[in-house]
Write an enzyme that holds these catalytic residues in place. Structure first.
Site, PDB file in Angstrom:
ATOM      1  N   LYS A 141       0.942  -1.209  -0.081  1.00 57.29           N
ATOM      2  CA  LYS A 141       0.057   0.049   0.047  1.00 57.29           C
ATOM      3  C   LYS A 141       0.983   1.299  -0.055  1.00 57.29           C
ATOM      4  O   LYS A 141       1.730   1.279   0.994  1.00 57.29           O
ATOM      5  CB  LYS A 141      -0.904  -0.142   1.279  1.00 57.29           C
TER       6      LYS A 141
ATOM      7  N   ALA B 129      -3.542  -5.141   9.764  1.00 54.33           N
ATOM      8  CA  ALA B 129      -2.510  -6.394   9.863  1.00 54.33           C
ATOM      9  C   ALA B 129      -2.955  -7.163  11.020  1.00 54.33           C
ATOM     10  O   ALA B 129      -3.089  -8.286  11.092  1.00 54.33           O
ATOM     11  CB  ALA B 129      -1.219  -6.114   9.448  1.00 54.33           C
TER      12      ALA B 129
ATOM     13  N   LYS C  67      -5.794   7.153   0.658  1.00 50.33           N
ATOM     14  CA  LYS C  67      -6.588   7.254   2.127  1.00 50.33           C
ATOM     15  C   LYS C  67      -5.904   7.622   3.412  1.00 50.33           C
ATOM     16  O   LYS C  67      -6.387   8.357   4.243  1.00 50.33           O
ATOM     17  CB  LYS C  67      -7.142   5.895   2.484  1.00 50.33           C
TER      18      LYS C  67
ATOM     19  N   ARG D 182      -2.710   4.572  12.197  1.00 46.53           N
ATOM     20  CA  ARG D 182      -1.654   5.357  13.011  1.00 46.53           C
ATOM     21  C   ARG D 182      -1.499   6.761  12.022  1.00 46.53           C
ATOM     22  O   ARG D 182      -1.146   7.480  12.889  1.00 46.53           O
ATOM     23  CB  ARG D 182      -0.222   4.601  12.447  1.00 46.53           C
ATOM     24  N   ASN D 183      -1.976   6.979  10.865  1.00 49.84           N
ATOM     25  CA  ASN D 183      -1.921   8.528  10.470  1.00 49.84           C
ATOM     26  C   ASN D 183      -3.002   9.205  11.145  1.00 49.84           C
ATOM     27  O   ASN D 183      -2.765  10.523  11.734  1.00 49.84           O
ATOM     28  CB  ASN D 183      -2.406   8.547   8.949  1.00 49.84           C
TER      29      ASN D 183
ATOM     30  N   GLN E 233       2.716   7.414   6.804  1.00 50.84           N
ATOM     31  CA  GLN E 233       2.796   7.265   5.283  1.00 50.84           C
ATOM     32  C   GLN E 233       1.994   8.669   4.995  1.00 50.84           C
ATOM     33  O   GLN E 233       2.512   9.152   3.793  1.00 50.84           O
ATOM     34  CB  GLN E 233       1.933   5.911   4.922  1.00 50.84           C
TER      35      GLN E 233
END
Length: 253
Positions: free
Chosen positions: A10, A53, A104, A170-171, A204
């Site tokens: 991703k 995950a 996203k 996490r973002n 990310q």
């Protein structure tokens, strides 16, 4: 001959100069694999979707989307990946599915800013809705020649992955902390938050947000992406987090 491959990565890369166009990881892999003498051109698919995950590892039910070039390839990958707790469906749209998996994370920053400011579900829902529209627009502006399909954005790789990322990723988490610290008068840099909160994982959304901004500037379409632009302003240009709702909403109403 007839080799096929599937990328589970991703994210996307971007050209370093010129148009700063996004580059699909599946295209990079295909290019690398055909460099050897006599190597086949591998027909690449991608696996994307709302499949965090650690939840998949626990055996919680999850969905995924195969983006493929041909229905028969999609069927092969679905048979390979499908289990009783991992439901996989295919769309013949590699670029759309893969770009969703990266874009996203930018929208999730906006969702995190909302959380850090204490805004409720109504505001976050608006950010998610507008974010999905800008994801779709970005795909068509930069990869319109790859037959982007509207229905891709209603699959797990689209709206479902966007929702789970905007509520639990996490973002979102780091953007929440970023906004809270600014509101408290104790701002923290992104790399500090990353080091303190992610236990070695990498953010990310911040890098992608910077690259997206470069790409839409180079293309001359900044005004078409008011949410992405405002997220960048908050994250990197010193705009207050509360300006997340001050963007040019007339684009959407």
């Amino acid at each position: 001959k007839g080799a096929i491959g599937c990328s589970l990565i991703k994210g996307i890369e971007f050209e370093k100069e010129g148009d700063m166009k996004p580059i699909l990881i599946s295209d990079l892999l295909q290019d690398e694999m055909k460099k050897s003498d006599g190597a086949p051109v591998v027909d690449m698919s991608v696996l994307m979707g709302a499949n965090v995950a650690n939840e998949v590892a626990k055996g919680d039910f999850a969905e995924a989307t195969i983006g493929c070039t041909k229905p028969e390839n999609g069927l092969k990958w679905c048979k390979l990946f499908n289990t009783k707790d991992f439901a996989v469906q295919a769309v013949t749209d590699v670029a759309g599915a893969e770009l969703c998996g990266a874009m996203k994370n930018v929208v999730a920053l906006g969702a995190g800013f909302c959380d850090g400011l204490g805004y409720g579900g109504n505001t976050k829902a608006a950010i998610i809705r507008i974010g999905l529209k800008e994801m779709q627009k970005f795909c068509k502006v930069f990869y319109g020649d790859r037959q982007i399909k509207d229905e891709t954005f209603l699959e797990s790789c689209g709206v479902a992955d966007l929702v789970t990322t905007c509520f639990g990723g996490r973002n979102r988490k780091c953007a929440d902390i970023f906004a809270k610290n600014i509101a408290a008068g104790t701002p923290k840099a992104w790399d500090v938050i990353e080091a303190e909160e992610l236990n070695g994982q990498k953010l990310q959304g911040t890098g992608t947000a910077q690259d997206v901004m470069k790409a839409i500037k180079a293309k001359g379409v900044v005004d078409a992406f008011p949410l992405f632009s405002q997220i960048h302003k908050i994250a990197f240009e010193g705009a207050k987090p509360e300006t997340i709702i001050d963007m040019k909403l007339e684009k959407y109403y």
